[in-house]
Scaffold this active site. Structure first.
Site, PDB file in Angstrom:
ATOM      1  N   CYS A  92       0.836  -1.203   0.000  1.00 13.59           N
ATOM      2  CA  CYS A  92       0.000   0.000   0.000  1.00 13.59           C
ATOM      3  C   CYS A  92       0.875   1.259   0.000  1.00 13.59           C
ATOM      4  O   CYS A  92       1.607   1.505  -0.958  1.00 13.59           O
ATOM      5  CB  CYS A  92      -0.977  -0.037   1.165  1.00 13.59           C
ATOM      6  SG  CYS A  92      -2.311   1.192   1.036  1.00 13.59           S
ATOM      7  N   HIS A 190      -3.876  -4.878  -0.198  1.00 14.30           N
ATOM      8  CA  HIS A 190      -3.425  -5.426   1.082  1.00 14.30           C
ATOM      9  C   HIS A 190      -3.530  -6.951   1.037  1.00 14.30           C
ATOM     10  O   HIS A 190      -4.616  -7.500   1.246  1.00 14.30           O
ATOM     11  CB  HIS A 190      -4.288  -4.891   2.223  1.00 14.30           C
ATOM     12  CG  HIS A 190      -4.042  -3.461   2.550  1.00 14.30           C
ATOM     13  ND1 HIS A 190      -3.051  -3.060   3.423  1.00 14.30           N
ATOM     14  CD2 HIS A 190      -4.638  -2.337   2.102  1.00 14.30           C
ATOM     15  CE1 HIS A 190      -3.064  -1.744   3.509  1.00 14.30           C
ATOM     16  NE2 HIS A 190      -4.015  -1.277   2.719  1.00 14.30           N
ATOM     17  N   GLU A 192      -2.590  -9.017   3.210  1.00 17.80           N
ATOM     18  CA  GLU A 192      -2.921  -9.503   4.549  1.00 17.80           C
ATOM     19  C   GLU A 192      -4.405  -9.374   4.869  1.00 17.80           C
ATOM     20  O   GLU A 192      -4.885  -9.930   5.865  1.00 17.80           O
ATOM     21  CB  GLU A 192      -2.086  -8.763   5.603  1.00 17.80           C
ATOM     22  CG  GLU A 192      -2.518  -7.350   5.946  1.00 17.80           C
ATOM     23  CD  GLU A 192      -2.132  -6.301   4.915  1.00 17.80           C
ATOM     24  OE1 GLU A 192      -2.445  -5.124   5.137  1.00 17.80           O
ATOM     25  OE2 GLU A 192      -1.521  -6.657   3.880  1.00 17.80           O
TER      26      GLU A 192
END
Length: 208
Positions: A92, A190, A192
């Protein structure tokens, strides 16, 4: 913990392990948890020697570009990061700071990726927040990942398409949702927060 996922990915091969750069950026805990779900450990560090000795480095980022860059400069990490030789993954804002510059705060970046980050126009809702597709996948970072999978994004600024683009997303226009140059990788999305597919991207990074 899901034992099947634990056995899917091999850990980093050397002795330095995985370091997540600590420079005051947000969202570090969710990355730590995602790494743990894959069965590995990561060290949070701003120590130059520890970062240089790592097998893999993750450069996270949630926040405002000029403030984040100021923290990097104050810690000396702005000169260290471009010199790293091991695989580095910017996420990001981390990816955006690896570019030449950002319109956010008129910020000079690290210059790793040869592209300037710009803001979406007022023709679309800003920030782009939610799930969107990635396609034109070109890197081992996306090994085993089909075209047009959905990833989670939250951002108002983007990297235009360029020679270093390894994934594309369309929001108002096509832009680079992932970049690669040599040992440096970046994702605007992202991983994650992107479910099993996002974790596979992280797992691919750990296998590099």
């Amino acid at each position: 913990m899901n034992e099947q996922k634990r056995s899917t990915f091999a850990p980093p091969s050397g002795d330095g392990g995985l370091v997540i750069i600590n420079y005051g950026a947000g969202n570090i805990q969710s990355i730590m948890f995602a790494i743990e779900r894959l069965g590995f450990k990561a060290v949070l560090s701003d120590n130059p020697d520890e970062i240089k000795a790592a097998d893999k480095v993750i450069f996270p980022g949630v926040g405002e570009a000029s403030s984040a860059m100021k923290m990097l400069v104050e810690s000396g990490l702005d000169t260290l990061l471009p010199e790293l030789k091991q695989p580095v993954l910017g996420i990001c804002l981390g990816m955006q700071l690896m570019c030449k510059s950002s319109e956010e705060g008129n910020t000079k970046g690290l210059g790793i990726f040869d592209v300037d980050v710009v803001k979406f126009s007022n023709k679309v809702k800003v920030p782009q927040m939610g799930w969107n597709q990635i396609y034109n996948l070109k890197s081992e970072l996306f090994s085993g990942i089909p075209e047009n999978e959905y990833m989670y994004l939250v951002h108002s600024f983007y990297a235009p398409l360029c020679n270093e683009a390894i994934a594309t997303t369309n929001y108002e226009l096509e832009y680079a949702s992932a970049l690669q140059k040599d040992n440096f990788y970046g994702t605007q999305f992202h991983p994650e927060k992107s479910g099993d597919i996002g974790e596979k991207v992280l797992g691919n990074f750990l296998k590099l």
